[in-house]
Design a protein around this motif. Structure first.
Motif, PDB file in Angstrom:
ATOM      1  N   VAL B 412       0.846  -1.197   0.000  1.00 62.10           N
ATOM      2  CA  VAL B 412       0.000   0.000   0.000  1.00 62.10           C
ATOM      3  C   VAL B 412       0.878   1.242   0.000  1.00 62.10           C
ATOM      4  CG1 VAL B 412      -1.767   1.277   1.246  1.00 62.10           C
ATOM      5  CG2 VAL B 412      -1.844  -1.233   1.189  1.00 62.10           C
ATOM      6  N   GLN B 422      -2.535  -0.711   9.348  1.00 64.97           N
ATOM      7  CA  GLN B 422      -3.122  -1.979   8.920  1.00 64.97           C
ATOM      8  C   GLN B 422      -4.599  -2.079   9.286  1.00 64.97           C
ATOM      9  OE1 GLN B 422      -0.680  -5.366   9.408  1.00 64.97           O
ATOM     10  NE2 GLN B 422      -2.377  -6.795   9.660  1.00 64.97           N
ATOM     11  N   ARG B 424      -6.761   0.190   9.519  1.00 72.64           N
ATOM     12  CA  ARG B 424      -7.563   1.023   8.634  1.00 72.64           C
ATOM     13  C   ARG B 424      -7.682   0.377   7.252  1.00 72.64           C
ATOM     14  NH1 ARG B 424      -9.949   5.783   8.812  1.00 72.64           N
ATOM     15  NH2 ARG B 424      -9.885   7.108   6.941  1.00 72.64           N
ATOM     16  N   ILE B 425      -6.603  -0.241   6.812  1.00 76.12           N
ATOM     17  CA  ILE B 425      -6.642  -0.966   5.530  1.00 76.12           C
ATOM     18  C   ILE B 425      -7.734  -2.031   5.588  1.00 76.12           C
ATOM     19  CG2 ILE B 425      -5.355  -2.640   4.140  1.00 76.12           C
ATOM     20  CD1 ILE B 425      -2.807  -0.975   4.782  1.00 76.12           C
ATOM     21  N   HIS B 428     -11.233  -0.503   5.437  1.00 66.88           N
ATOM     22  CA  HIS B 428     -11.620  -0.099   4.086  1.00 66.88           C
ATOM     23  C   HIS B 428     -12.052  -1.303   3.261  1.00 66.88           C
ATOM     24  CE1 HIS B 428     -10.604   3.994   4.658  1.00 66.88           C
ATOM     25  NE2 HIS B 428      -9.293   3.906   4.494  1.00 66.88           N
ATOM     26  N   LEU B 429     -11.262  -2.364   3.333  1.00 67.04           N
ATOM     27  CA  LEU B 429     -11.561  -3.525   2.493  1.00 67.04           C
ATOM     28  C   LEU B 429     -12.860  -4.180   2.940  1.00 67.04           C
ATOM     29  CD1 LEU B 429      -7.958  -4.962   2.111  1.00 67.04           C
ATOM     30  CD2 LEU B 429      -9.366  -3.935   0.308  1.00 67.04           C
ATOM     31  N   GLU B 464      -8.505   0.091  -4.264  1.00 64.11           N
ATOM     32  CA  GLU B 464      -9.715   0.146  -3.427  1.00 64.11           C
ATOM     33  C   GLU B 464      -9.435   0.900  -2.134  1.00 64.11           C
ATOM     34  OE1 GLU B 464     -12.848  -1.079  -4.532  1.00 64.11           O
ATOM     35  OE2 GLU B 464     -11.479  -0.856  -6.217  1.00 64.11           O
ATOM     36  N   ILE B 465      -8.270   0.601  -1.559  1.00 65.18           N
ATOM     37  CA  ILE B 465      -7.908   1.276  -0.300  1.00 65.18           C
ATOM     38  C   ILE B 465      -7.752   2.775  -0.544  1.00 65.18           C
ATOM     39  CG2 ILE B 465      -6.074   1.461   1.434  1.00 65.18           C
ATOM     40  CD1 ILE B 465      -5.665  -1.687   0.720  1.00 65.18           C
ATOM     41  N   GLU B 469      -9.834   5.701   1.159  1.00 61.12           N
ATOM     42  CA  GLU B 469      -9.092   6.712   1.919  1.00 61.12           C
ATOM     43  C   GLU B 469      -9.283   8.082   1.275  1.00 61.12           C
ATOM     44  OE1 GLU B 469      -7.550   5.785   4.618  1.00 61.12           O
ATOM     45  OE2 GLU B 469      -6.574   7.666   5.165  1.00 61.12           O
TER      46      GLU B 469
END
Ligand SMILES: [Zn+2]
Lengths: 344, 788
Positions: B412, B422, B424-425, B428-429, B464-465, B469
């Motif tokens: 990322v 991580q 937050r990743i 998002h997913l 996507e992330i 974001e």
């Protein structure tokens, strides 16, 4: 009164008249030569000194020198007078400075080239090379190598003019990316301006023949922030310091992540609700960009786990349209003399 | 895709401001081309006609009493003819504001009317899509309610662009899902349970035989009790807002479900499908089908059809056929909710030149799981309209589920330059429906949801992330670029050329590389027969684009003919040729001008000399060398005013006046002078080297020579220089005269010969001797006479 004195007096009288009668500086110079020159009248008189008795000679010499001094002074006064006369007449000349100029050789670069040049100048300053490619390209370089296999829906976006079953007029400059990466190892830093062709119906915003400028930077450690940084700076360079740039997610098979890039409409400064240039959105679409897709890197033999890179492709006429506030994109083709003159 | 915001709101809570929603969609990758704001309408309520009688004073008017759940029914006079007692209608009450008018109390032929019953047009809906006259509302809505709310008219409509990779978002639910993920609010999905139950009548149970791998899934469901009619008004209005014309309840349901869920549907008249047996197979070569648009199509094996045991019923994923069309006579029907290979549908679509809302979705390969969802939504709606739904029967497979993707967390930051924690990743997913498992330290195993078939590699997840974001969070940085070995030489050359010509007073133009046959036709009209070696385009949009230019010259002549005034221009561009099947592409340059004709004798042309001077200056500037010219001939050029240009013995192009017959063919009123150069033949730039000025002064002698007409200036100059050797530092013809004084077949040339010695000042005697020698040689070589 000695003979010499009389002679000198007579000489000075004639000299005085001649000086007074000289019409200009050149005439005065003639007078000088005639009287005071190497073979002038004074010299003639001076020669007569030799005939005088030796004791008279110093006085005679002195009286001649006195006369010469006086004549030179006279000459100088006249010279000053005539010089000022000369300037007086030259200074009296006067023209209408608002009279139309005699046109200089009115050559100029096409506005399309100016935009390309200015963009390339920016990138070259940052160490990029400028590469040009052929307009007839293979479908491999155009599509397959860019992660657009023949069944891919994205091929529809490139309605191309085909020459043979495998050759076409390039619909974008991206094949230059492929050619360059095939011939060189990373790092790669290029911009590639050039002509492109698409089967688009021509109107005020579309041409079937247009220019794109492509950018590609591949090295270790290149990321999306670098793309934003350089494109934002390029826009400020092309449009001015107030320019802001916006990146929106989008989709291109050859980049991931992908973005559409917009910049503030220079005509309305992003404000105009009824702006004809941006349709009121305040933004001008520059084109697509993104991080080079790993499949594209792999296809040219680069390891996508080691190298990363970004690419962009912008429409040059679109940029020029916004930059010069041109109302109709068709003006760039066969641009008439008035159009070229205005944008020269 | 046109999306009414009110439809989105059914599935997700959104801000009030449509522009804010549009911005959010754009920043998620779904640009909104336009926001259509519906006109504001007030004072329109739901009413029911409880009484209807003839107007006492007017034959054409009716007087209705309309119950709007008020203290008493309102009296309304109307000229409409489609009204009847018991109808539910929308009534604009006194004070109501409509797009075109405000309702005020008024008397119609003596009857005080307390409002106006309204039609679709008055609500700013396309009138031709709705019933003539007063709009009929559904009888189930509450009287007195705000009709605009009931109809969902108080909404903006967004025209959303959806990229070809996001077929999952080509639906209201798909876009609602994106917005819910982005705003971090829940998505309220409707129930996807299918109300269909029970066994069909004997022999009526639908069967599907899938004979092609390009059909993944096929859900078939029988419906009985069908009476084709108008769909409820709320549905018709919603479809109209979405840009879809309401047709009848069956067609409307299939369109509605497709717009809502993304799954295209098709309904067959059950009685017109032989054996209720569907066969998905390749078409037979030459097989015919009349599609719903009334066109008879002859198919090849490339086409995929849905057939019964007798013949093809429809084109898979594209369009149904007339033979099994649902009509007013239909009482039972079978629904198809299928999943096909997108590439197959796309090929079929482009071969047949047929594109539909269904194929626009199928060709991008839908998620197989969507078929059952689409069938369920259709069954729910049809049952609500009074149909009987039998059991939905699914054939084929669910396809392979999306494969899990390994995402190294540092990927990322490597691609985005943005450090996202991580947790937050993962957040998002998961918001996008992915399931995320830690694989190892710093690696995640991400399984995309069923509907996201576009997520295949780690980079897809990084996008996507980034979308979640926000691309605007990525910090712009100007990188430092490492040294590399790519050359800019070709581009630099073009720039140098362009600037050199601009400095010589030429303006750069860009003409069309693609041209019609006019250049050839014009050449033929001029009596010229150029080589036809041009490259042809297989699929031009018009005849004007059939050929690639083989020269820049026609474009230049055409430009000058159009301008029809003195003008100096140049163009740099590629030219194309085809010889023995080999296609060549070369960079070329042409510059030239159109100029007023001069009053000159036939043997002199100052325009030519001016062009020649520009050509010399240009070549000197760009190559650092001096060119040579020799008389020559080229098609398109004037036979007596054309020269071939060469540098160091290599021919690089041609200069001259255009053949006047060709000028006429182009309708060029002024003579045109052109220099055309092959850029690949231009030698590389050679640096000039400085020679200090001679120490001793030079002298010169002018000679007037009378020679035959065919003796050229170049011959005279060359002969003098050759005869005198280094003592001659210049021999230049500077004037020419022809006329009675020298005779008809002779001409007089004036030459200035410059003489200089490197060892001492040249004496008059030296100079005279050299001139005598020159005269001698000129006499011998050309029979030159010296003119007194
Ligand atoms: Zn604007």
């Amino acid at each position: 009164m000695s003979e010499l004195a009389t002679q000198l007096e007579e000489l000075r009288r004639r000299f005085g008249n001649a000086v007074a009668g000289a019409p200009d500086e050149a005439g005065l110079e003639q007078v000088r030569i005639a009287y005071l020159g190497r073979n002038g009248e004074v010299t003639q008189v001076r020669r007569t000194i030799g005939r005088l008795p030796a004791h008279e000679r110093p006085a005679a010499g002195k009286s001649i020198n006195d006369a010469v001094g006086a004549m030179e002074a006279e000459l100088q006064t006249a010279q000053a007078r005539l010089e000022s006369l000369t300037f007086q007449s030259e200074l009296a000349e006067s023209i209408d400075v608002t009279f139309p100029a005699i046109p200089a050789g009115a050559g100029s670069l096409n506005p399309v080239r100016r935009v390309i040049d200015d963009a390339c100048t920016y990138f070259r300053r940052h160490g990029f090379a400028v590469v040009v490619g052929d307009e007839i390209e293979s479908d491999y370089n155009n599509f397959d190598a860019l992660n657009i296999p023949s069944d891919h829906p994205a091929r529809e976006g490139f309605d191309s003019f085909w020459i043979t079953a495998t050759l076409l007029l390039r619909p974008h400059t991206s094949p230059v990316q492929i050619r360059t990466m095939q011939q060189h190892r990373p790092p790669i830093a290029i911009v590639a301006p050039g002509k492109c062709f698409r089967r688009d119906a021509v109107d005020a915003r579309h041409l079937f023949q247009f220019h794109q400028i492509e950018g590609l930077l591949v090295a270790q450690g290149i990321h999306f922030g670098h793309l934003k940084g350089m494109l934002a700076e390029m826009c400020r360079e092309l449009f001015g310091a107030q320019q802001s740039v916006r990146f929106r997610p989008s989709y291109f098979p050859f980049t991931e992540p992908s973005a559409e890039v917009d910049t503030t409409c220079p005509k309305c400064g992003g404000e105009g609700a009824s702006c004809s240039m941006c349709g009121g959105s305040g933004w001008i679409e520059l084109g697509g960009a993104g991080m080079v897709h790993p499949s594209v890197l792999r296809e040219v033999g680069y390891d996508p786990d080691i190298y990363s890179g970004w690419a962009f492709g912008f429409g040059v006429e679109r940029l020029a349209l916004a930059r010069y506030e041109v109302d109709d994109i068709r003006r760039f083709i066969n641009g008439d003399p008035n159009f070229l003159e205005q944008l020269a | 895709m046109r999306v009414p915001v009110s439809w989105l709101r059914e599935f997700v809570d959104l801000p009030n401001d449509a522009a804010a929603i549009a911005d959010r969609l754009a920043m998620l990758g779904f640009p909104v081309a336009s926001i259509e704001n519906r006109p504001s309408i007030t004072g329109v309520v739901v009413g029911r006609i409880v009484e209807l009688e003839k107007h006492p004073n007017a034959d054409r008017l009716l007087v209705a009493r309309v119950d709007v759940a008020g203290e008493r029914p309102l009296t309304v006079a109307t000229a409409a003819t489609n009204v009847a007692t018991g109808q539910t209608i929308a009534l604009a009450t006194i004070g109501a504001r409509l797009p075109a008018l405000t309702i005020e109390p008024r008397k119609m032929r003596g009857v005080a009317s307390e409002g106006m019953m309204i039609s679709a047009e008055e609500l700013a809906l396309p009138a031709e899509w709705f019933e003539d006259g007063i709009m009929q509302l559904d009888s189930t809505v509450e009287l007195g309610e705000n009709a605009i709310d009931v109809l969902g008219l108080e909404t903006a409509v967004l025209d959303v662009e959806i990229t070809s990779n996001r077929v999952d978002a080509m639906s209201v639910i798909g876009l609602a899902r994106e917005l819910a993920a982005s705003y971090g609010v829940p998505l309220r999905l409707p129930s996807f349970s299918n109300p269909g139950t029970g066994a069909e009548p004997p022999g009526a149970r639908p069967r599907v035989s899938i004979e092609s791998a390009d059909c993944v899934r096929f859900v078939a469901q029988r419906f009985g009790g069908i009476r084709v009619g108008a769909a409820p008004t709320w549905m018709r209005v919603r479809l109209a807002l979405a840009g879809q014309r309401p047709i009848n309840d069956i067609v409307d349901v299939s369109n509605y479900v497709m717009l809502e869920t993304g799954q295209p549907l098709h309904f067959y008249d059950a009685d017109r499908v032989s054996g209720a047996h569907f066969i998905v197979r390749d078409a037979r070569n030459g097989e015919k089908i009349v599609t719903l648009d009334g066109v008879e199509r002859i198919l090849s094996e490339q086409a995929l059809v849905i057939a019964d045991e007798e013949h093809a019923l429809g084109l898979a994923g594209l369009m149904g056929g007339m033979s099994s069309e649902v009509t007013d006579a239909t009482t039972a029907m079978i629904l198809e909710a299928a999943n096909f290979n997108g590439a197959r549908v796309r090929r079929m679509s482009s071969q047949l030149g047929l594109r539909t809302e269904a194929s626009a979705r199928h060709e991008k390969t839908l998620a197989p799981a969507l078929a059952e969802i689409g069938a369920a939504r259709a069954a729910q709606l049809l049952v609500a309209f009074g149909a009987t739904a039998y059991e939905a029967r699914a054939f084929g497979t669910q396809g392979a589920p999306p494969a899990p993707i390994t995402l190294p967390v540092r990927e990322v930051e490597r691609l985005l330059g943005l450090d996202i924690p991580q947790a937050r990743i993962i957040e998002h997913l998961e918001a996008l429906g992915c399931s995320v498992l830690p694989e190892k330290a710093d690696r995640l195993l991400v399984t995309p949801p069923l509907w996201r078939r576009d997520l295949l590699i780690a980079a897809d997840l990084v996008e996507e992330i980034a979308r979640m974001e926000g691309y605007d969070k990525i910090v712009p940085v100007v990188p430092s670029v490492a040294a590399h070995d790519v050359s800019s030489a070709q581009y630099d050359l073009e720039g140098r050329i362009a600037r050199a010509l601009a400095a010589l007073g030429y303006r750069e133009i860009i003409t069309h590389s693609l041209r019609g046959a006019q250049p050839f036709e014009r050449a033929a009209r001029a009596g010229l027969a150029p080589d036809r070696d041009e490259v042809e385009v297989l699929n031009p949009l018009s005849e004007e684009q059939r050929f690639l230019r083989d020269s820049l010259v026609p474009g230049l002549i055409e430009y000058m003919a159009t301008v029809n005034a003195p003008v100096r221009v140049f163009e740099i561009g590629h030219v194309f040729a085809q010889r023995d099947g080999r296609i060549t592409e070369r960079p070329a340059l042409a510059f030239g001008f159109a100029a007023e004709r001069l009053d000159e004798p036939a043997w002199r042309d100052a325009h030519f000399l001016e062009l020649k001077g520009d050509c010399e200056a240009f070549l000197r500037d760009v190559t650092g060398r001096r060119d040579a010219v020799s008389a020559g001939a080229r098609a398109s050029f004037h036979p007596g005013k054309t020269a071939l240009v060469s540098i160091d013995g290599r021919e690089i192009g041609v200069i001259g006046r255009i053949d006047p017959r060709l000028e006429r063919a182009y309708d060029a009123k002024l003579p045109v002078y052109v220099c055309s150069l092959d850029l690949e033949a231009l030698p590389a730039y050679r640096l000039p080297h400085y020679r200090p000025p001679a120490k001793f002064p030079s002298t010169y002698r002018d000679l007037a020579l009378i020679v035959d007409l065919d003796v050229t200036a170049q011959q005279i100059e060359g002969t003098i220089a050759g005869a005198l050797g280094p003592i001659c530092t210049g021999a230049r013809v500077f004037d020419e005269y022809r006329g009675r004084q020298v005779g008809a077949d002779r001409k007089s040339l004036a030459v200035r010969i410059t003489l200089q010695r490197t060892d001492t000042t040249i004496t008059d005697d030296d100079a005279d001797a050299a001139i005598d020698r020159a005269i001698e040689v000129l006499r011998e070589a050309f029979g030159a006479e010296i003119r007194a």
